[in-house]
Design an enzyme around this catalytic site. Structure first.
Site, PDB file in Angstrom:
ATOM      1  N   ASP A 132     111.046 -17.819  12.820  1.00 22.82           N
ATOM      2  CA  ASP A 132     110.240 -17.969  14.088  1.00 22.82           C
ATOM      3  C   ASP A 132     110.131 -19.545  15.096  1.00 22.82           C
ATOM      4  O   ASP A 132     109.633 -20.347  13.156  1.00 22.82           O
ATOM      5  CB  ASP A 132     108.666 -17.774  14.282  1.00 22.82           C
ATOM      6  CG  ASP A 132     108.356 -17.195  15.296  1.00 22.82           C
ATOM      7  OD1 ASP A 132     107.578 -16.057  15.782  1.00 22.82           O
ATOM      8  OD2 ASP A 132     107.800 -18.814  15.639  1.00 22.82           O
ATOM      9  N   SER A 133     110.742 -20.298  15.721  1.00 20.90           N
ATOM     10  CA  SER A 133     110.861 -21.246  15.715  1.00 20.90           C
ATOM     11  C   SER A 133     109.905 -21.918  15.966  1.00 20.90           C
ATOM     12  O   SER A 133     109.582 -23.510  15.320  1.00 20.90           O
ATOM     13  CB  SER A 133     111.554 -21.361  17.007  1.00 20.90           C
ATOM     14  OG  SER A 133     110.619 -21.838  18.164  1.00 20.90           O
ATOM     15  N   SER A 134     108.590 -21.884  15.600  1.00 22.66           N
ATOM     16  CA  SER A 134     106.957 -22.152  15.204  1.00 22.66           C
ATOM     17  C   SER A 134     106.852 -22.701  13.642  1.00 22.66           C
ATOM     18  O   SER A 134     106.631 -23.535  13.811  1.00 22.66           O
ATOM     19  CB  SER A 134     105.877 -21.731  15.860  1.00 22.66           C
ATOM     20  OG  SER A 134     106.238 -20.347  14.949  1.00 22.66           O
ATOM     21  N   THR A 165     112.189 -19.376  20.776  1.00 24.22           N
ATOM     22  CA  THR A 165     112.010 -20.502  22.508  1.00 24.22           C
ATOM     23  C   THR A 165     110.469 -21.447  22.147  1.00 24.22           C
ATOM     24  O   THR A 165     110.860 -22.190  22.442  1.00 24.22           O
ATOM     25  CB  THR A 165     111.682 -19.290  24.099  1.00 24.22           C
ATOM     26  OG1 THR A 165     110.245 -19.057  23.733  1.00 24.22           O
ATOM     27  CG2 THR A 165     112.629 -18.605  24.047  1.00 24.22           C
ATOM     28  N   THR A 209     103.902 -38.985  30.447  1.00 26.23           N
ATOM     29  CA  THR A 209     102.821 -39.321  31.336  1.00 26.23           C
ATOM     30  C   THR A 209     102.675 -37.286  30.926  1.00 26.23           C
ATOM     31  O   THR A 209     103.563 -36.916  30.545  1.00 26.23           O
ATOM     32  CB  THR A 209     103.446 -39.150  32.569  1.00 26.23           C
ATOM     33  OG1 THR A 209     102.703 -38.400  33.650  1.00 26.23           O
ATOM     34  CG2 THR A 209     104.994 -38.587  33.382  1.00 26.23           C
ATOM     35  N   GLN A 210     101.820 -37.210  31.304  1.00 28.50           N
ATOM     36  CA  GLN A 210     101.114 -36.034  30.769  1.00 28.50           C
ATOM     37  C   GLN A 210     101.981 -34.926  32.020  1.00 28.50           C
ATOM     38  O   GLN A 210     101.355 -33.594  31.668  1.00 28.50           O
ATOM     39  CB  GLN A 210      99.754 -35.648  31.060  1.00 28.50           C
ATOM     40  CG  GLN A 210      99.250 -36.478  30.005  1.00 28.50           C
ATOM     41  CD  GLN A 210      97.810 -36.242  29.614  1.00 28.50           C
ATOM     42  OE1 GLN A 210      96.786 -35.408  30.682  1.00 28.50           O
ATOM     43  NE2 GLN A 210      96.719 -36.780  29.250  1.00 28.50           N
ATOM     44  N   THR A 258     112.532 -14.783  19.342  1.00 27.28           N
ATOM     45  CA  THR A 258     112.223 -13.063  19.980  1.00 27.28           C
ATOM     46  C   THR A 258     113.319 -12.830  19.653  1.00 27.28           C
ATOM     47  O   THR A 258     113.833 -11.352  19.300  1.00 27.28           O
ATOM     48  CB  THR A 258     111.959 -13.638  20.811  1.00 27.28           C
ATOM     49  OG1 THR A 258     110.344 -14.292  20.504  1.00 27.28           O
ATOM     50  CG2 THR A 258     111.406 -12.413  21.793  1.00 27.28           C
TER      51      THR A 258
HETATM   52  N1  ASP Z   1     107.744 -17.076  18.668  1.00 30.34           N
HETATM   53  C1  ASP Z   1     109.050 -17.023  18.933  1.00 30.34           C
HETATM   54  C2  ASP Z   1     110.090 -18.070  19.018  1.00 30.34           C
HETATM   55  O1  ASP Z   1     109.635 -19.143  19.105  1.00 30.34           O
HETATM   56  C3  ASP Z   1     109.060 -17.477  20.348  1.00 30.34           C
HETATM   57  C4  ASP Z   1     110.625 -17.051  20.757  1.00 30.34           C
HETATM   58  O2  ASP Z   1     111.417 -16.316  20.595  1.00 30.34           O
HETATM   59  O3  ASP Z   1     110.562 -16.868  22.442  1.00 30.34           O
HETATM   60  O4  ASP Z   1     110.493 -18.259  17.614  1.00 30.34           O
END
Ligand code: ASP
Length: 353
Positions: free
Chosen positions: A63-65, A95, A282-283, A19
């Site tokens: 995008d980190s996902s 993030t 642990t959760q 982001t």
């Molecule tokens: N979807 C974004 C990522 O992780 C979210 C972020 O950067 O906060 O790349």
């Protein structure tokens, strides 16, 4: 590209995406990755920092996902190739999976004795209320901080919204707030207010001054099994029998408890007997697994499940990937799960597991 030259401390900014560097698509309204130049344009103050800054960017920014072992290897390669040229590294990262990347980097950068600070933001740097500027500027200050010519923070950390956290102890805990990361089982390493106050006792200091040893081998044959009341035998069975699976991070209840049904324990034992390493975390956000505490936990111990102690899930997953990636046997992996390699876990004095 150099933002500022001829200063004594040099920092390499590695822009992977996220982001912080995104911009709104005027047609769809969705946030899209943008280039590093755009990001720097919005932080002219970088020139005023007392260090020289160079940058390198992922092309295209991610995008980190969408990130994982391949991207972690890329970051490690950039750090290893530039290690002798810079005093510290700041990794700009989305993030969403930053905690996984930080955990992985902590294992992959053996003998690290320079700061590697990950940061990002919840709002793009071009937006009026962005948290990106503060995060970026302070992360660079931390990466450049020295005392007696030695780096103040020679470890992999996440800096976000005023707090510096150990990377392999951190989780993303909030999808909205600027205060998005927490390290529940390890103290904050530094707090940035009017000045930056470091907790030097809690910061990891390498015991030897050996050269950096970058590691690239990771094994993806790991799964997370999150228990819930009423989980069916079919779900457990299908996860434990994934072809090629080597390690499972099992998220249990409270201090490491799980159902005591015979079918469940028998499935776990059968999987452990054929070489699967099952790690109990642990959760709960805070606290540690203590399998000897309740009968339900004790039964897991008897089935051959190993404790993840107070490890985050992110850390347990990447530690298993790292250990299996290096060809360790299941027994060797279990031994290493009972040790802290780089401050990622608190092992009690009297280990009951
Ligand atoms: N979807 C974004 C990522 O992780 C979210 C972020 O950067 O906060 O790349």
């Amino acid at each position: 590209m150099s933002v500022h030259k001829n200063k004594n401390t040099s920092i390499l900014l590695i822009y992977t995406g996220g982001t912080i560097g995104m911009i709104k698509n005027s047609e769809t309204g969705a946030l899209e990755a943008f280039d590093f130049q755009h990001l720097l344009m919005h932080v002219p103050d970088l020139k005023n920092l007392d260090c020289s800054i160079s940058s390198i960017q992922f092309d295209p920014p991610m995008d980190s996902s969408a990130m994982g072992p391949d991207s972690w290897q890329k970051i490690v390669k950039v750090i290893a190739e530039n290690y002798s040229l810079y005093d510290g590294f700041v990794v700009l990262h989305g993030t969403d999976t930053m905690a996984f990347t930080a955990s992985a980097l902590s294992f992959m950068l053996e003998n690290l004795n320079k700061p590697v600070i990950l940061t990002g933001s919840q709002l793009p740097i071009g937006m009026l209320r962005t948290d990106g500027k503060e995060n970026l500027v302070t992360a660079i200050e931390i990466a450049a901080a020295k005392e007696n010519d030695m780096p103040v923070v020679p470890e992999v950390c996440i800096f976000f919204e005023n707090d510096l956290l150990r990377g392999n102890r951190t989780s993303k805990t909030n999808a909205d707030n600027f205060n998005a990361f927490h390290s529940y089982n390890y103290p904050v390493l530094a707090h940035a207010g009017i000045s930056i106050n470091y907790d030097t006792v809690q910061i990891y200091h390498p015991v030897s001054r050996k050269p950096l040893k970058p590691h690239y081998l990771l094994d993806r044959n790991i799964a997370i099994l999150k228990l819930f009341p009423g989980i069916s035998p079919q779900v457990i069975e299908s996860i434990l029998n994934i072809p090629g699976l080597k390690g499972v991070v099992m998220e249990t209840f409270g201090s490491g408890n799980a159902p005591s049904d015979d079918w469940f324990l028998a499935m776990l034992k059968e999987a452990v007997d054929r070489g699967l390493v099952i790690v109990n975390v642990t959760q709960c956000r805070a606290g540690s697994v203590e399998m000897h505490r309740y009968e339900t936990g004790y039964k897991l111990l008897e089935a051959g499940v190993v404790s993840g102690y107070d490890s985050t899930t992110e850390c347990a997953v990447t530690k298993l990937m790292f250990l299996f990636g290096h060809g360790l046997t299941p027994n060797e992996v279990k031994e290493h799960m009972n040790c802290s390699l780089i401050g990622e876990v608190t092992i009690p004095e009297n280990i009951y597991h």
